[in-house]
Enzyme design. Structure first.
Site, short mmCIF file in Angstrom:
data_model
loop_
_atom_site.label_atom_id
_atom_site.label_comp_id
_atom_site.label_asym_id
_atom_site.label_seq_id
_atom_site.Cartn_x
_atom_site.Cartn_y
_atom_site.Cartn_z
CE LYS A 147 -1.77 1.52 4.03
NZ LYS A 147 -1.41 2.92 4.36
CG ASN A 148 2.26 2.62 3.52
OD1 ASN A 148 1.11 2.91 3.23
ND2 ASN A 148 2.65 2.37 4.77
NE ARG A 150 -1.43 11.86 7.80
CZ ARG A 150 -1.22 13.16 7.88
NH1 ARG A 150 -2.23 13.94 8.17
NH2 ARG A 150 -0.04 13.66 7.62
CB CYS A 173 -5.25 10.50 11.27
SG CYS A 173 -3.66 9.91 11.78
NE ARG A 179 0.20 10.21 9.98
CZ ARG A 179 -0.27 9.22 9.22
NH1 ARG A 179 -1.47 8.72 9.47
NH2 ARG A 179 0.43 8.78 8.19
CG ASP A 238 3.20 1.39 9.43
OD1 ASP A 238 3.46 1.63 8.25
OD2 ASP A 238 2.86 2.26 10.25
CB ILE A 276 7.19 6.71 14.53
CG1 ILE A 276 8.40 5.79 14.41
CG2 ILE A 276 6.89 7.46 13.24
CD1 ILE A 276 9.68 6.48 13.99
NE ARG A 327 -7.56 4.46 5.37
CZ ARG A 327 -7.09 5.61 5.85
NH1 ARG A 327 -7.48 6.02 7.04
NH2 ARG A 327 -6.25 6.34 5.18
C1 EPZ Z 1 4.12 6.90 6.25
O1 EPZ Z 1 3.33 7.92 6.81
C2 EPZ Z 1 3.22 5.68 6.17
N1 EPZ Z 1 2.09 5.97 5.28
C3 EPZ Z 1 2.70 5.30 7.56
O2 EPZ Z 1 1.93 4.10 7.43
C4 EPZ Z 1 3.91 5.00 8.45
O3 EPZ Z 1 3.45 4.73 9.76
C5 EPZ Z 1 4.85 6.22 8.47
O4 EPZ Z 1 5.23 6.57 7.12
C6 EPZ Z 1 6.12 5.95 9.26
O5 EPZ Z 1 6.78 4.85 8.72
C7 EPZ Z 1 2.29 5.95 3.94
O6 EPZ Z 1 3.39 5.69 3.46
C8 EPZ Z 1 1.11 6.26 3.09
P1 EPZ Z 1 6.14 10.22 8.38
P2 EPZ Z 1 3.89 9.45 6.84
O7 EPZ Z 1 6.09 11.50 7.62
O8 EPZ Z 1 4.72 9.70 5.64
C9 EPZ Z 1 6.12 13.55 11.74
C10 EPZ Z 1 0.07 2.71 7.73
O9 EPZ Z 1 -0.39 2.17 8.74
N2 EPZ Z 1 6.01 14.53 10.65
O10 EPZ Z 1 7.32 9.34 8.21
O11 EPZ Z 1 2.74 10.33 7.11
C11 EPZ Z 1 4.87 12.69 11.88
O12 EPZ Z 1 3.89 13.37 12.65
C12 EPZ Z 1 0.53 4.15 7.77
O13 EPZ Z 1 0.24 2.13 6.62
C13 EPZ Z 1 6.13 15.88 10.93
O14 EPZ Z 1 6.33 16.28 12.08
O15 EPZ Z 1 4.82 9.39 8.13
C14 EPZ Z 1 5.40 11.46 12.57
O16 EPZ Z 1 5.47 11.71 13.97
C15 EPZ Z 1 0.26 4.80 9.13
N3 EPZ Z 1 6.04 16.79 9.92
C16 EPZ Z 1 6.83 11.34 12.01
O17 EPZ Z 1 7.15 12.61 11.44
C17 EPZ Z 1 5.85 16.39 8.61
O18 EPZ Z 1 5.79 17.27 7.71
C18 EPZ Z 1 6.96 10.29 10.90
O19 EPZ Z 1 5.94 10.57 9.95
C19 EPZ Z 1 5.73 15.02 8.34
C20 EPZ Z 1 5.83 14.10 9.37
#
Ligand code: EPZ
Length: 425
Positions: A22-23, A91, A115, A120, A304, A326, A396
């Site tokens: 998915k990701n 998202r 969410c 996020r 995840d 995370i 999802r």
């Molecule tokens: C991706 O989300 C995945 N989703 C998530 O999978 C996964 O948990 C996450 O990466 C971490 O591995 C997809 O790929 C579609 P991040 P993403 O930006 O990109 C903070 C699932 O269950 N952050 O790596 O949104 C954020 O709040 C989903 O399949 C900021 O502060 O995650 C988090 O604490 C859930 N500012 C940390 O970074 C930003 O601009 C990591 O988030 C962006 C992120």
């Protein structure tokens, strides 16, 4: 609103073929905005989220058609606006920001909102676009970004690792003028899969899979055919399912190298994990032993898989400490597991789990994608009938879950309550 009725207690035994990730599929679908030529994506899983993303890319004016697991995208975008009613459902819609800016010099993307697992924010996405010369304003709940003269390559330093921001930065930089360097980039296999597809389309990306990615901008991208990488989180979920039910599963096309941290931890719990080419054979003979984990960016233990692993620790021999580093609120599954008799206490980002020999079956409620599957795993390991409600969360991220588990001896049945699904955040 559907729910899943599960009669647990039987060990899972059999083979499961892992679907496309998915990701990886979500950013790859957004790449369809970056070239007028035809992009053919194979092994795209049938999921609520991929359906949403296909709809969003179609909304932008690109022709999107699907035949089984193959999605074909072609033609130019005519609208650069990603509206709130589409973005709030998923998202990952933010991943159209980089492609639209890079290809068309403008994008108006609704802020996604929070969410269940945390606020996020998208500040790192915005700062990455600005580092490439984009003018970005936030107004009326939207990100309004423009680059009238196109984007210019630059150095993007991520203060914290972000998968999505790294993906947006890559997609923006591949069509920027000049060179870009991404520092402290995410190293997830889905990032490498995205870069491999873009390079097949004519991009010049190197270093993907490490924390420093170099990109030489090109004027345009051509078409390509790309097969989406296997879903390591789906594979990891089923590996844990074998452990929690005391069974044995062969996971076909699981790509063991993408699961090293999980494999190491599973072996610490006494589970036998064998790698045969691209397959994983996971066998649990006795009750698993408790062990500690801390989630980290790849190649560390994936956030995840935290909820799924916690479900298994609830019936482990001993106590375990689970640290979620995370997301700030990724313990929504805890109160539901406690309803099943689990002994868990939470202190900030750390959960302490005291393993019990058995949980008790109960009706429980899903709150987010991975929390919902952790409840399914707990129910599969528990004698008696449990029910997991709001399983639209499951849909999802897991395709044909009942079918895949049912083929391995799980007794589960989807019940339709006839009510509409809640808003999906
Ligand atoms: C991706 O989300 C995945 N989703 C998530 O999978 C996964 O948990 C996450 O990466 C971490 O591995 C997809 O790929 C579609 P991040 P993403 O930006 O990109 C903070 C699932 O269950 N952050 O790596 O949104 C954020 O709040 C989903 O399949 C900021 O502060 O995650 C988090 O604490 C859930 N500012 C940390 O970074 C930003 O601009 C990591 O988030 C962006 C992120």
């Amino acid at each position: 609103m559907d729910r899943l009725r599960i009669n647990g207690g039987a060990p899972l035994r059999g083979k499961i073929t892992i679907s496309g990730a998915k990701n990886a599929a979500l950013p790859l679908l957004a790449v369809g905005l970056m070239s007028d030529d035809t992009l053919v994506l194979e092994n795209v899983p049938h999921l609520a989220d991929t359906k949403s993303m296909e709809g969003l890319i179609r909304h932008h004016g690109v022709a999107v058609s699907r035949r089984d697991e193959t999605v074909t995208l072609s033609g130019a975008a005519s609208s650069f606006d990603a509206p709130y009613d589409l973005v709030r459902k998923m998202r990952a819609s933010i991943l159209v920001l980089g492609p639209l800016l890079a290809r068309y010099g403008e994008a108006r993307v609704s802020l996604p909102g929070g969410c269940a697992i945390g606020t996020r924010p998208v500040d790192l996405h915005i700062r990455a676009m600005q580092a490439l010369g984009a003018i970005v304003e936030l107004a009326d709940g939207y990100i309004q970004a423009r680059a009238p003269q196109g984007l210019t390559g630059g150095r993007i330093v991520f203060p914290m690792v972000s998968v999505g921001a790294t993906e947006n930065a890559i997609m923006a930089a591949v069509l920027a003028k000049g060179s870009s360097e991404l520092v402290n980039a995410a190293r997830e296999p889905e990032i490498s899969d995205l870069a491999d597809c873009l390079n097949a389309m004519g991009a010049q990306i190197s270093g993907h899979g490490t924390d420093t990615i170099m990109i030489e901008g090109v004027n345009s991208l051509g078409g390509a055919t790309h097969r989406v990488v296997a879903d390591r989180i789906e594979a990891g979920t089923f590996a844990i399912a074998a452990g929690i039910t005391g069974g044995s599963l062969t996971l076909k096309q699981a790509r063991p190298r993408h699961l090293d941290a999980l494999i190491e931890v599973l072996r610490l719990t006494g589970i036998d994990v064998r790698e045969v080419d691209d397959d994983l054979i996971v066998t649990a003979t006795d009750r698993v032993l408790a062990t500690d984990i801390s989630t980290n960016p790849f190649p560390g233990f994936p956030t995840d898989l935290q909820a799924q692993f916690m479900a298994m620790m609830c019936v482990a021999d001993g106590s375990s400490r689970i640290s979620e580093t995370i997301f700030e609120n990724r313990f929504m599954h805890v109160p539901e597991l406690v309803r099943m008799g689990a002994d868990i206490s939470v202190d900030g980002g750390v959960a302490f789990v005291r393993g019990r020999r058995q949980l008790t079956s109960a009706p429980v409620m899903a709150t987010d994608l991975r929390a919902s599957v952790s409840l399914v795993l707990a129910a599969l390991a528990t004698e008696g009938q449990s029910e997991v409600s709001r399983i639209y969360h499951l849909d999802r991220g897991y395709s044909k879950l009942e079918e895949k588990l049912g083929q391995c001896g799980a007794r589960l049945e989807r019940i339709n309550d006839g009510k509409e699904d809640d808003d999906v955040s």
